[in-house]
Design a protein around this motif. Sequence first.
Motif, PDB file in Angstrom:
ATOM      1  N   GLY A 268       0.830  -1.193   0.000  1.00 45.48           N
ATOM      2  CA  GLY A 268       0.000   0.000   0.000  1.00 45.48           C
ATOM      3  C   GLY A 268       0.864   1.242   0.000  1.00 45.48           C
ATOM      4  N   LYS A 269       0.293   2.332   0.458  1.00 48.33           N
ATOM      5  CA  LYS A 269       0.986   3.615   0.484  1.00 48.33           C
ATOM      6  C   LYS A 269       1.080   4.122   1.917  1.00 48.33           C
ATOM      7  CE  LYS A 269       1.184   4.264  -4.005  1.00 48.33           C
ATOM      8  NZ  LYS A 269       2.418   4.266  -4.733  1.00 48.33           N
ATOM      9  N   GLN A 270       2.204   4.756   2.205  1.00 44.55           N
ATOM     10  CA  GLN A 270       2.364   5.467   3.459  1.00 44.55           C
ATOM     11  C   GLN A 270       2.071   6.929   3.162  1.00 44.55           C
ATOM     12  OE1 GLN A 270       5.864   4.483   5.596  1.00 44.55           O
ATOM     13  NE2 GLN A 270       5.985   6.462   6.604  1.00 44.55           N
ATOM     14  N   VAL A 271       1.188   7.532   3.922  1.00 41.90           N
ATOM     15  CA  VAL A 271       0.772   8.910   3.659  1.00 41.90           C
ATOM     16  C   VAL A 271       1.308   9.793   4.776  1.00 41.90           C
ATOM     17  CG1 VAL A 271      -1.191  10.433   3.251  1.00 41.90           C
ATOM     18  CG2 VAL A 271      -1.303   8.055   2.524  1.00 41.90           C
ATOM     19  N   SER A 272       2.096  10.796   4.409  1.00 40.02           N
ATOM     20  CA  SER A 272       2.679  11.698   5.393  1.00 40.02           C
ATOM     21  C   SER A 272       1.688  12.790   5.773  1.00 40.02           C
ATOM     22  CB  SER A 272       3.943  12.332   4.824  1.00 40.02           C
ATOM     23  OG  SER A 272       3.599  13.245   3.799  1.00 40.02           O
ATOM     24  N   HIS A 273       2.104  13.634   6.695  1.00 40.04           N
ATOM     25  CA  HIS A 273       1.257  14.741   7.135  1.00 40.04           C
ATOM     26  C   HIS A 273       0.932  15.681   5.972  1.00 40.04           C
ATOM     27  CE1 HIS A 273      -0.443  17.782   9.751  1.00 40.04           C
ATOM     28  NE2 HIS A 273       0.392  18.671   9.259  1.00 40.04           N
ATOM     29  N   SER A 274       1.903  15.877   5.073  1.00 40.74           N
ATOM     30  CA  SER A 274       1.686  16.748   3.909  1.00 40.74           C
ATOM     31  C   SER A 274       0.981  16.007   2.770  1.00 40.74           C
ATOM     32  CB  SER A 274       3.006  17.308   3.412  1.00 40.74           C
ATOM     33  OG  SER A 274       3.830  16.252   2.944  1.00 40.74           O
ATOM     34  N   HIS A 275       0.587  14.777   3.020  1.00 45.95           N
ATOM     35  CA  HIS A 275      -0.147  13.911   2.086  1.00 45.95           C
ATOM     36  C   HIS A 275       0.706  13.413   0.915  1.00 45.95           C
ATOM     37  CE1 HIS A 275      -4.113  12.230   2.061  1.00 45.95           C
ATOM     38  NE2 HIS A 275      -4.197  12.358   0.762  1.00 45.95           N
ATOM     39  N   ARG A 276       2.021  13.404   1.079  1.00 42.99           N
ATOM     40  CA  ARG A 276       2.888  12.765   0.084  1.00 42.99           C
ATOM     41  C   ARG A 276       2.778  11.261   0.287  1.00 42.99           C
ATOM     42  NH1 ARG A 276       8.110  15.768  -1.565  1.00 42.99           N
ATOM     43  NH2 ARG A 276       8.649  13.613  -1.976  1.00 42.99           N
ATOM     44  N   ARG A 277       2.776  10.526  -0.800  1.00 39.57           N
ATOM     45  CA  ARG A 277       2.581   9.082  -0.722  1.00 39.57           C
ATOM     46  C   ARG A 277       3.827   8.340  -1.184  1.00 39.57           C
ATOM     47  NH1 ARG A 277      -3.630   8.003  -2.221  1.00 39.57           N
ATOM     48  NH2 ARG A 277      -4.455   9.716  -1.020  1.00 39.57           N
ATOM     49  N   THR A 278       4.238   7.363  -0.393  1.00 34.38           N
ATOM     50  CA  THR A 278       5.347   6.491  -0.754  1.00 34.38           C
ATOM     51  C   THR A 278       4.906   5.051  -0.550  1.00 34.38           C
ATOM     52  OG1 THR A 278       6.243   6.672   1.473  1.00 34.38           O
ATOM     53  CG2 THR A 278       7.150   8.162  -0.178  1.00 34.38           C
ATOM     54  N   SER A 279       5.472   4.165  -1.345  1.00 35.78           N
ATOM     55  CA  SER A 279       5.104   2.749  -1.267  1.00 35.78           C
ATOM     56  C   SER A 279       5.672   2.123   0.006  1.00 35.78           C
ATOM     57  CB  SER A 279       5.626   1.997  -2.481  1.00 35.78           C
ATOM     58  OG  SER A 279       4.997   2.460  -3.635  1.00 35.78           O
ATOM     59  N   ARG A 280       4.933   1.191   0.555  1.00 37.14           N
ATOM     60  CA  ARG A 280       5.413   0.428   1.705  1.00 37.14           C
ATOM     61  C   ARG A 280       4.774  -0.942   1.688  1.00 37.14           C
ATOM     62  NH1 ARG A 280       3.077   1.249   7.535  1.00 37.14           N
ATOM     63  NH2 ARG A 280       3.922  -0.828   7.480  1.00 37.14           N
ATOM     64  N   ARG A 281       5.244  -1.816   2.562  1.00 34.25           N
ATOM     65  CA  ARG A 281       4.658  -3.145   2.670  1.00 34.25           C
ATOM     66  C   ARG A 281       4.523  -3.528   4.132  1.00 34.25           C
ATOM     67  NH1 ARG A 281       8.523  -7.537   0.056  1.00 34.25           N
ATOM     68  NH2 ARG A 281       8.220  -8.884   1.842  1.00 34.25           N
ATOM     69  N   TRP A 282       3.482  -4.294   4.414  1.00 32.15           N
ATOM     70  CA  TRP A 282       3.215  -4.806   5.748  1.00 32.15           C
ATOM     71  C   TRP A 282       3.566  -6.288   5.741  1.00 32.15           C
ATOM     72  CZ3 TRP A 282       0.239  -1.148   3.421  1.00 32.15           C
ATOM     73  CH2 TRP A 282      -0.042   0.008   4.153  1.00 32.15           C
TER      74      TRP A 282
END
Length: 78
Positions: free
Chosen positions: A15-29
């Motif tokens: 999925g995506k990790q969403v920062s406070h500024s709403h920038r999205r980076t890929s991540r995995r669980w």
Amino acid sequence: MSAHCQVTGRKPGFGKQVSHSHRRTSRRWDPNIQQRRFWLPSENRWVRLRVSAKGIKTIDKQGVEAVVARLRREGQRI
């Protein structure tokens, strides 16, 4: 080795990790995969399985003999 449970089939979720500024980076669980040894009394030997925490609970409930028999029926080499 892949993060894959031999008993339950659990795999990583993506999925995506969403920062406070709403920038999205890929991540995995990743699932909680652990390498455990289980004693098989019928074969008088240890078997080593890569199982998740949920898989360990399944083995505790159903028994290691039943789980290993099911895995062999499904074609896994143990």
